[in-house]
Structures are given as structure tokens and as C-alpha cells.
Motif scaffolding. Structure first.
Motif, short mmCIF file in Angstrom:
data_model
loop_
_atom_site.label_atom_id
_atom_site.label_comp_id
_atom_site.label_asym_id
_atom_site.label_seq_id
_atom_site.Cartn_x
_atom_site.Cartn_y
_atom_site.Cartn_z
N VAL A 30 0.83 -1.20 0.00
CA VAL A 30 0.00 0.00 0.00
C VAL A 30 0.87 1.26 0.00
O VAL A 30 0.53 2.25 -0.64
N SER A 31 2.01 1.22 0.68
CA SER A 31 2.93 2.36 0.66
C SER A 31 3.40 2.65 -0.77
O SER A 31 3.45 3.81 -1.21
N GLU A 32 3.77 1.60 -1.50
CA GLU A 32 4.19 1.76 -2.89
C GLU A 32 3.04 2.28 -3.74
O GLU A 32 3.21 3.18 -4.58
N LEU A 33 1.87 1.71 -3.54
CA LEU A 33 0.70 2.09 -4.32
C LEU A 33 0.35 3.57 -4.12
O LEU A 33 0.10 4.30 -5.10
N LEU A 34 0.38 4.02 -2.89
CA LEU A 34 0.07 5.42 -2.61
C LEU A 34 1.15 6.37 -3.16
O LEU A 34 0.84 7.48 -3.60
N THR A 183 9.53 6.03 -0.74
CA THR A 183 8.94 5.39 0.43
C THR A 183 9.70 4.10 0.71
O THR A 183 10.59 3.73 -0.05
N LEU A 184 9.36 3.42 1.77
CA LEU A 184 9.99 2.18 2.27
C LEU A 184 11.38 2.47 2.85
O LEU A 184 12.41 2.19 2.24
N SER A 185 11.37 3.00 4.05
CA SER A 185 12.62 3.21 4.78
C SER A 185 13.01 1.97 5.57
O SER A 185 14.13 1.88 6.07
N HIS A 186 12.09 1.01 5.69
CA HIS A 186 12.34 -0.26 6.36
C HIS A 186 12.03 -1.40 5.40
O HIS A 186 11.29 -1.23 4.43
N SER A 187 12.57 -2.56 5.67
CA SER A 187 12.30 -3.71 4.83
C SER A 187 10.83 -4.09 4.93
O SER A 187 10.21 -3.91 6.00
N CYS A 204 15.05 6.24 0.92
CA CYS A 204 14.15 5.08 0.91
C CYS A 204 14.43 4.16 -0.27
O CYS A 204 14.98 4.57 -1.28
N ALA A 205 14.00 2.91 -0.11
CA ALA A 205 14.30 1.90 -1.13
C ALA A 205 13.48 2.06 -2.39
O ALA A 205 13.97 1.85 -3.50
N PHE A 206 12.20 2.42 -2.23
CA PHE A 206 11.30 2.52 -3.39
C PHE A 206 11.19 3.98 -3.81
O PHE A 206 10.75 4.82 -3.04
N VAL A 207 11.63 4.24 -5.04
CA VAL A 207 11.65 5.61 -5.58
C VAL A 207 10.71 5.69 -6.78
O VAL A 207 10.63 4.76 -7.58
N VAL A 208 10.01 6.80 -6.88
CA VAL A 208 9.15 7.07 -8.04
C VAL A 208 9.67 8.32 -8.73
O VAL A 208 9.91 9.34 -8.08
N VAL A 209 9.85 8.22 -10.04
CA VAL A 209 10.26 9.38 -10.83
C VAL A 209 9.22 9.61 -11.92
O VAL A 209 8.72 8.66 -12.53
N SER A 210 8.88 10.87 -12.12
CA SER A 210 7.91 11.25 -13.13
C SER A 210 8.61 12.10 -14.18
O SER A 210 9.36 13.01 -13.85
N ALA A 211 8.35 11.80 -15.46
CA ALA A 211 9.04 12.50 -16.54
C ALA A 211 8.08 12.75 -17.70
O ALA A 211 7.16 11.97 -17.94
N ILE A 212 8.31 13.85 -18.39
CA ILE A 212 7.45 14.28 -19.49
C ILE A 212 8.14 14.01 -20.84
O ILE A 212 9.33 14.30 -21.00
#
Length: 215
Positions: A30-34, A183-187, A204-212
Motif C-alpha cells: 500500500v505504501s508503494e501504491l500510494l 517510500t519504504l525506509s524499512h524492509s 528510501c528503497a522505493f523511488v518514483v520518478v515522473s518525466a514528461i
């Protein structure tokens, strides 16, 4: 998760195990999804490259998914996604087909991430958005994943990338990065609560990048 054909075997063979991960690690999922929800457009035609079982495309309203695994696509179709068998480096779609393209923990399994970026740009309309969620190799937890990837049937063949490397791929491929989140600072095994989205990357382990797509 989009995978080159040579890296598809684990997901095809262990599809039930893949699905079980989301049930056992709900807070991480859910953390990744949000985190992704903050960047994926709510309107327009969307594609997920490496749709897997549809765990992200479904809740995020992404209508079309491509993946090389028939077993994974079976799950995704049940979640209401229009599924197509294929790989990220040779997308079976016409140019300028989509308004946004999504990848989630996929780029580390591709045989050629640069080719995928070129293909994503081809199928995106000018001004369209590419959103990539990935494990940042240079984050503290990302380094643990990279070191112990041989212990996982899924990550055994993975090639993790740093945020800097992904940014360079996007820049070289004709995209303009406009936002980062993490997000995801813990396993996932230790998480009991949903983590809020943080700006930037590196912690954090999970990173989201947005690009145009500037094409």
C-alpha cells in the motif's frame, strides 16, 4: 514487472508465490501504491509495461498492460486490465497511443532499459507522462537488496539501478524529469504501518520518478 524473455521464467513458474507477497506485506504494498498514486494521471489512456498480475495497474486505473508472462497476464485480466503479451523493449502498440506509461519494479529486469525508454517515448503522445517506480540501488535498503539478490527467486537476475542512472536514461531518451518521491525506509518484512510518501530520493528503497515526453 516487465522482464526480458530470458528473465521471465521465475515469474511464470512462481506466480502464486508472487501474488502471496502482496498479501503478506500489505503495508509495503500500500505504501508503494500510494506513492505511485501521487504521480500517475487519473485521466487519459494508460499503459503499464510489466503489468505482472495487475496489482498496480488495477487500483491506479491503468487500462492496458503488457508482460511476457502468460500466467501473470491471467491474473491481470481478472483485475479488468486489457492485457497484451510482449516485452518493454518491443512494445506491440502504435506510436502516440498513450497519455501515460507506468513501470513498477520493472526496470531492473529489462534486458535493455534504454531501449524500453525509447519505446515508451514512441508510444507516448507528445507531453505524455512516464512514471517509473524502482528499487534505488544506492539507498541503504537498496544496497541490502542488491547484495542479497541471489537469495530471491525473483531478484536473482535483477540489475538494480541508482536514481542518478535512471535520471540519465530518461534525459538521454528525450524525457524531462519533473518530480521525485520515495517510500519504504524499512524492509517490507519489518513494516507494520503504511509509510507516507516523501519527496526526493536517497533515503528510501522505493523511488518514483515522473518525466514528461518532450518529443
Amino acid at each position: 514487472m516487465a522482464i526480458g524473455m530470458a528473465r521471465d521464467a521465475a515469474f511464470e513458474a512462481h506466480h502464486r508465490r508472487y501474488e502471496d507477497w502482496f498479501e503478506r506485506h500489505e503495508a509495503a504494498y500500500v505504501s508503494e501504491l500510494l506513492a505511485l498514486r501521487a504521480f500517475v494521471p487519473r485521466e487519459g489512456d494508460g499503459l503499464e509495461i510489466g503489468v505482472g498480475s495487475g496489482r498496480f495497474a488495477g487500483p491506479l486505473g491503468v487500462q492496458v498492460g503488457v508482460d511476457p508472462s502468460p500466467a501473470m497476464l491471467h491474473y491481470a485480466a481478472k483485475r479488468g486490465i486489457e492485457v497484451v503479451e510482449g516485452v518493454g523493449e518491443a512494445l506491440p502498440f502504435a506510436a502516440d497511443r498513450f497519455d501515460h506509461v507506468l513501470l513498477v519494479t520493472t526496470i531492473c529486469f529489462l534486458d535493455s532499459p534504454a531501449t524500453m525508454v525509447a519505446e515508451a517515448r514512441r508510444v507516448l503522445r507528445p507531453g505524455g507522462r512516464l512514471v517509473i517506480g524502482f528499487i534505488d540501488r544506492d539507498s541503504p535498503l537498496g544496497q541490502v537488496y542488491a547484495t542479497h539478490r541471489h537469495e530471491s527467486v525473483f531478484y536473482l537476475e535483477a540489475s538494480f539501478h541508482s536514481a542518478e542512472e535512471v535520471a540519465a536514461m530518461l534525459d538521454d531518451g528525450g524525457f524531462r524529469v519533473d518530480a521525485w518521491g520515495q517510500t519504504l525506509s524499512h524492509s517490507p518484512e519489518r513494516m507494520r504501518e503504511i509509510e507516507p510518501l516523501r519527496s526526493g530520493c536517497g533515503q528510501c528503497a522505493f523511488v518514483v520518478v515522473s518525466a514528461i515526453n518532450e518529443g
